[in-house]
Design a protein around this motif. Structure first.
Motif, short mmCIF file in Angstrom:
data_model
loop_
_atom_site.label_atom_id
_atom_site.label_comp_id
_atom_site.label_asym_id
_atom_site.label_seq_id
_atom_site.Cartn_x
_atom_site.Cartn_y
_atom_site.Cartn_z
N ALA A 221 0.83 -1.21 0.00
CA ALA A 221 0.00 0.00 0.00
C ALA A 221 0.86 1.25 0.00
CB ALA A 221 -0.93 -0.01 1.21
N PHE A 222 1.97 1.22 0.72
CA PHE A 222 2.88 2.37 0.71
C PHE A 222 3.45 2.59 -0.68
CE2 PHE A 222 7.43 3.54 0.80
CZ PHE A 222 7.27 4.89 1.07
N LEU A 223 3.97 1.54 -1.31
CA LEU A 223 4.58 1.68 -2.62
C LEU A 223 3.56 2.11 -3.68
CD1 LEU A 223 7.01 -1.37 -2.67
CD2 LEU A 223 7.63 1.05 -2.54
N ALA A 224 2.29 1.80 -3.45
CA ALA A 224 1.24 2.19 -4.39
C ALA A 224 0.76 3.61 -4.18
CB ALA A 224 0.07 1.23 -4.28
N SER A 225 1.15 4.22 -3.07
CA SER A 225 0.60 5.53 -2.69
C SER A 225 1.42 6.69 -3.25
CB SER A 225 0.56 5.64 -1.16
OG SER A 225 1.87 5.80 -0.64
N LYS A 226 0.84 7.88 -3.14
CA LYS A 226 1.53 9.09 -3.56
C LYS A 226 2.77 9.35 -2.72
CE LYS A 226 -2.51 11.48 -5.48
NZ LYS A 226 -3.38 12.69 -5.40
N ARG A 227 2.80 8.80 -1.52
CA ARG A 227 3.96 8.97 -0.65
C ARG A 227 5.20 8.32 -1.25
NH1 ARG A 227 1.12 6.50 4.54
NH2 ARG A 227 0.25 5.28 2.82
N ALA A 228 5.00 7.40 -2.17
CA ALA A 228 6.12 6.71 -2.82
C ALA A 228 6.29 7.15 -4.27
CB ALA A 228 5.91 5.20 -2.76
N SER A 229 5.81 8.33 -4.60
CA SER A 229 5.79 8.78 -6.00
C SER A 229 7.18 8.99 -6.61
CB SER A 229 4.97 10.07 -6.12
OG SER A 229 5.58 11.12 -5.38
N PHE A 230 8.21 9.06 -5.77
CA PHE A 230 9.57 9.22 -6.28
C PHE A 230 10.40 7.96 -6.07
CE2 PHE A 230 13.73 11.68 -6.42
CZ PHE A 230 13.60 12.05 -7.75
N ILE A 231 9.71 6.84 -5.87
CA ILE A 231 10.38 5.56 -5.63
C ILE A 231 10.07 4.60 -6.77
CG2 ILE A 231 10.55 3.57 -4.09
CD1 ILE A 231 9.74 5.38 -1.79
N THR A 232 11.11 4.12 -7.42
CA THR A 232 10.94 3.12 -8.47
C THR A 232 12.20 2.28 -8.57
OG1 THR A 232 10.10 2.75 -10.72
CG2 THR A 232 11.78 4.47 -10.45
#
Length: 244
Positions: A221-232
């Motif tokens: 859920a974290f990786l899918a959220s806007k909070r992780a928008s700069f994570i790939t």
């Protein structure tokens, strides 16, 4: 605008936990299953009780044609998929020399080609929208290897390579690709190992307990959220310190 997630292997265990947590975060969910229809439909009802739309759809992820049909049907009944969680997988223990060709090919077909099939099916819409999120569920055994689980471990390692490669390829289209590597999680699959082995695995986990499906769901859920928008392109270990 409705947000739709496809979670493969979502009738039970980790997949069910992910589907429910995504629903709590405001996602509608396509609950994929291969055999356990009643469990999948129960997951759908629980998602609906949370106020989100959901459908249960049967498809063997190893069957590319069936996956394409499922994705098309999900788009018609819910909306096009903007989040894909590749959770479906098979596991088992045997010595390497005892793995038959049929077993080896099935591991590859489900654990690796299954992810290829689902990604290929959802990607056209994501590329058109220049937006989307893909999360692959690997394993700590894909990071460190596992005795008597060579087929499983190598397919999970391959998922990590797929994650990193696609993250680079799809970044210009603003599609993020990440991976969660669960540790030892309390599911039906683990019960087959017996209490003695489970106790040993708890002892080997620095946090002193087995993980839960919810532990993995929170990471997804974290990786899918806007909070992780700069994570790939990342592999998030959710394993209680097992391989630190």
């Amino acid at each position: 605008m409705r947000r739709v997630a496809l979670v493969t292997g979502a009738s039970r265990g980790i997949g069910r936990g992910i589907a429910l947590e995504l629903a709590r975060e405001g996602w509608d969910v396509c609950v994929n299953y291969i055999q356990h229809q009643e469990a999948a439909e129960s997951t759908v009802r629980d998602i609906q009780a949370l106020g989100q739309n959901a459908v249960a759809m049967q498809a063997d992820v190893a069957d590319g044609e069936a996956v394409a049909k499922m994705v098309s049907q999900a788009a018609a009944e819910l909306a096009p998929i903007s989040l894909l969680v590749n959770n479906a997988g098979i596991a088992g223990q045997m010595q390497f020399q005892d793995i038959s060709d049929e077993q080896w090919n099935r591991y590859l077909a489900v654990n690796l080609s299954g992810a290829r099939n689902t990604i290929r099916a959802v990607l056209p819409h994501m590329l058109t929208e220049k937006s989307g999120c893909i999360i692959n569920i690997s394993s700590i055994w894909g990071l460190r290897g596992a005795s008597c689980e060579a087929a499983y471990a190598c397919t999970k390692a391959a998922l990590i390579g797929l994650t990193r490669s696609l993250a680079l390829e799809l970044a210009p289209s603003q599609i993020r690709v990440n991976c969660v590597a669960p540790g030892v999680i309390e599911t039906d699959m683990l019960e087959a190992l017996g209490d003695e082995v489970k106790a040993m695995l708890v002892e080997q986990t620095p946090l002193g307990r087995l993980g839960t499906p919810e532990d993995i769901a929170y990471a997804v859920a974290f990786l899918a959220s806007k909070r992780a928008s700069f994570i790939t392109g990342q592999v998030l270990g959710a394993e209680g310190g097992f391989i630190v």
